[in-house]
Design an enzyme around this catalytic site. Structure first.
Site, PDB file in Angstrom:
ATOM      1  N   GLU A  77      53.689   7.710  36.323  1.00 11.77           N
ATOM      2  CA  GLU A  77      54.632   6.511  35.997  1.00 11.77           C
ATOM      3  C   GLU A  77      54.661   5.656  37.158  1.00 11.77           C
ATOM      4  O   GLU A  77      55.347   4.755  37.555  1.00 11.77           O
ATOM      5  CB  GLU A  77      55.865   6.833  35.711  1.00 11.77           C
ATOM      6  CG  GLU A  77      56.661   7.429  36.648  1.00 11.77           C
ATOM      7  CD  GLU A  77      56.703   9.223  36.718  1.00 11.77           C
ATOM      8  OE1 GLU A  77      57.610   9.710  36.970  1.00 11.77           O
ATOM      9  OE2 GLU A  77      55.494   9.481  36.181  1.00 11.77           O
ATOM     10  N   ASP A  95      53.529   6.492  26.817  1.00 13.40           N
ATOM     11  CA  ASP A  95      52.174   5.733  27.036  1.00 13.40           C
ATOM     12  C   ASP A  95      52.692   4.230  26.714  1.00 13.40           C
ATOM     13  O   ASP A  95      52.124   3.204  27.554  1.00 13.40           O
ATOM     14  CB  ASP A  95      51.046   5.915  26.350  1.00 13.40           C
ATOM     15  CG  ASP A  95      50.558   7.481  26.585  1.00 13.40           C
ATOM     16  OD1 ASP A  95      50.698   7.813  27.934  1.00 13.40           O
ATOM     17  OD2 ASP A  95      49.709   8.030  25.898  1.00 13.40           O
ATOM     18  N   ASN A 105      59.142  11.106  28.162  1.00 16.24           N
ATOM     19  CA  ASN A 105      58.115  12.108  27.571  1.00 16.24           C
ATOM     20  C   ASN A 105      58.810  13.209  26.474  1.00 16.24           C
ATOM     21  O   ASN A 105      58.218  13.576  25.753  1.00 16.24           O
ATOM     22  CB  ASN A 105      57.087  12.541  28.579  1.00 16.24           C
ATOM     23  CG  ASN A 105      55.987  11.507  28.922  1.00 16.24           C
ATOM     24  OD1 ASN A 105      55.887  10.568  28.231  1.00 16.24           O
ATOM     25  ND2 ASN A 105      55.576  11.353  29.982  1.00 16.24           N
ATOM     26  N   ASP A 131      58.378   2.778  40.505  1.00 20.75           N
ATOM     27  CA  ASP A 131      58.344   4.073  39.833  1.00 20.75           C
ATOM     28  C   ASP A 131      59.277   4.008  38.707  1.00 20.75           C
ATOM     29  O   ASP A 131      60.429   3.694  38.606  1.00 20.75           O
ATOM     30  CB  ASP A 131      58.301   5.142  40.615  1.00 20.75           C
ATOM     31  CG  ASP A 131      58.478   6.632  40.122  1.00 20.75           C
ATOM     32  OD1 ASP A 131      57.411   7.178  40.018  1.00 20.75           O
ATOM     33  OD2 ASP A 131      59.412   7.050  39.380  1.00 20.75           O
TER      34      ASP A 131
END
Length: 591
Positions: A297, A271, A262, A254
């Site tokens: 993620e 991304d 973000n 993770d």
């Protein structure tokens, strides 16, 4: 190559039908469907010439039909080359067709010889198809590919046999009308029809299976990362389990603080980070392993046939590579890290989701331990005493690890007893095949910290792993340890330094750690013995203490500092913080 009356309608309709079907299949993304469509449509046109041009002179019919037959086999060969990713040889094949057509024109218009015309035409078609078969047969991996090439080879064989018989049958040079009504013409067209049908069906089956596989691949792949999605991962695991081969480790990963990326830099930047981690995973996966993006993620990988320690080593390699990535093109993100949990997968009937659950628990422990680390299942983050209440232990461990992360040391250091708790399995001795210099040895995987440092004066530690939750291990040794022990450490990928001939000089140890590993800040987290030794040597600058809301007078509880009798060390209070769960954090400077 006119069709007898019996096949005047059957062959054109069959070829036209398959040509239209391939056109439809091509719209779904098939690589070679349009080549097959062109081939069958040309064949349909060739067989339709006697009906469509029945009023035209015989030479016009013959040359028109031969042109379409040549084009049909040109496209059949092109379809095979396209299917097996072979060069199209466009110039070579096109030049060959032009040359053959010129010979056919001479045969029809000048020689006016039907036997020569048929043999030349068939030979050219055989060469076009055989060329593609020879170029492709080594690349046929799937059963349907071998069937397709087998039927294509049957066409070549049937044509050769037919032409040999033709030369004998036409020795008397019958007229076109006599040939058209002959039994040979009927057998020729009947055989060609059956084989053409098999050829069309095998080509259609191969193309359709490709299209289905393409859509299945899309359904089981994550478009952003290019890895499997959850459905694809579970299907791959199910197939292994059905064969009794689901054994190895599962790793769950993770990205740390991904929401911040973000929110601060936008989803396009997020991304980019996801794609970068996916590339790192994919590039390092061993043979037979597979990885998936489970969403957001979070990534999961399965490594077959490896031990828990080997899985941890793989995860640590990926962790270090990801933490060292240069992603400045998306902004000043600072260091982007990821946390990993690793669990063993034994061959059993337990579903993969159970193994993933254990790896997820290890990942949760890695997050609690401060992130940017690898946690193996069953490997405790620094544990509180077992008899303390479970909920309190969990809360205090989280606070402790949070302070550990906030201090941001280049390494943490413990003594032999504490480090022994992290060892795996039974000791595996090594035999030295050479004499080792008493100089620092840095393992290939130990190219970035934080490091896990242990003082092992008597060479009693046998770790069988090279990292603790992702932190590469470094041993502090004396020079009188055996070459066998050094061979063992190098075999296990454990770095080591020397800090004295027979006794450990802690001041020298800190100097060597700084020089060879870039360690400037060392977090001392050992038991009372190692802590006391550093304190007695005057090597501690600051002390952080946690006052916990619990009273424990049990015998044998460890002390913070344990050293021989001597002068006490004076401290100066630097700060006091009240933390959650009634914990006090005291910070002292050492005077």
């Amino acid at each position: 190559m006119d069709s007898p009356e019996n096949f005047a309608f059957a062959l054109p309709v069959m070829m036209l039908t398959f040509g239209c079907v391939f056109l439809a299949v091509g719209r779904f993304g098939s690589r070679e469907a349009y080549h097959w469509a062109a081939g069958f449509l040309c064949a349909a046109a060739a067989f339709s010439v006697p009906m469509l041009l029945y009023m035209a002179p015989q030479p016009v019919q013959a040359l028109t039909a031969e042109a379409f037959f040549l084009a049909a086999f040109y496209w059949y060969g092109g379809a095979l080359l396209k299917r097996f990713n072979q060069p199209s040889r466009f110039l070579l094949r096109t030049s060959f067709c032009v040359l053959v057509y010129a010979v056919l024109a001479y045969t029809v218009l000048v020689l006016e010889s039907l036997p020569v015309e048929l043999v030349v035409s068939d030979a050219a078609c055989v060469i076009l198809l055989a060329f593609a078969i020879v170029a492709s047969f080594r690349h046929a991996r799937e059963p349907i590919d071998r069937i397709l090439l087998g039927v294509a080879s049957l066409i070549v064989l049937e044509t050769i046999v037919r032409d040999v018989a033709l030369l004998g049958f036409l020795s008397s040079a019958p007229s076109p009308d006599e040939f058209e009504s002959s039994v040979y013409a009927f057998v020729m067209q009947a055989g060609a029809s059956v084989i053409a049908l098999l050829f069309a069906l095998s080509a259609l089956a191969a193309t359709t299976l490709d299209t289905i596989a393409q859509y299945r691949h899309a359904a089981e792949r994550d478009s952003l990362s290019g890895l499997l999605n959850r459905r694809g991962f579970e299907e791959a695991a199910r197939k292994l389990q059905a064969r009794g081969e689901l054994s190895g480790v599962v790793i769950i990963c993770d990205i740390d603080h991904f929401k911040r990326i973000n929110d601060t830099f936008g989803h396009a930047a997020g991304d980019t980070v996801i794609a970068w981690l996916a590339d790192l995973l994919r590039a390092r996966l061993p043979k037979g392993a597979f990885a998936a993006r489970f969403g957001g993620e979070e990534f999961v990988a399965f490594l077959p046939g490896v031990s828990l320690a080997e899985g941890g080593k793989f995860a640590n390699i990926v962790r270090q590579a990801f933490a060292g990535a240069d992603l400045k093109e998306i902004g000043d993100t600072g260091k982007i890290t990821a946390s990993f949990g690793v669990a063993i997968v034994n061959a059993s009937e337990a579903p993969m989701i159970d193994h993933i659950g254990r790896a997820d628990a290890a990942l949760y422990a890695a997050k609690k331990a401060g992130r940017n680390r690898v946690m193996l299942e069953g490997t405790p983050a620094r544990e509180a005493p077992e008899h303390w209440p479970g909920d309190l232990t969990e809360q205090l461990t989280e606070i402790y690890e949070g302070i550990h992360e906030a201090l941001g040391g280049d390494a943490w250091c413990v003594g032999r007893v504490t480090m022994a708790d992290f060892a795996e399995g039974e000791p595996i001795a090594a035999t030295a095949m050479q004499a080792y210099a008493r100089t620092t040895w840095k393992a290939p995987a130990a190219n970035a910290g934080p490091y896990a440092v242990a003082v092992d004066r008597y060479a009693k530690l046998h770790m069988n792993i090279d990292n603790i939750n992702g932190d590469p291990i470094v041993m502090i040794l004396s020079e009188d340890v055996s070459d066998d022990h050094l061979a063992e450490l190098q075999r296990d990928g454990i770095s080591y330094i020397f800090a004295g001939a027979s006794e450990i000089d802690l001041s020298l140890a800190l100097h060597v750690l700084g020089r060879d590993f870039g360690i400037r800040t060392l977090l001392l987290e050992g038991g009372g013995g190692i802590n006391g030794s550093f304190l007695a040597s005057g090597l501690i600058d600051e002390i952080s203490l946690l006052i916990l809301p619990i009273a424990d007078g049990s015998a044998g509880m460890p002390t913070t500092f344990d050293r021989p009798a001597g002068d006490a060390t004076r401290l100066a209070l630097k700060g006091v913080d009240r933390l959650p769960h009634d914990v006090l954090h005291l910070r002292y400077d050492v005077l």
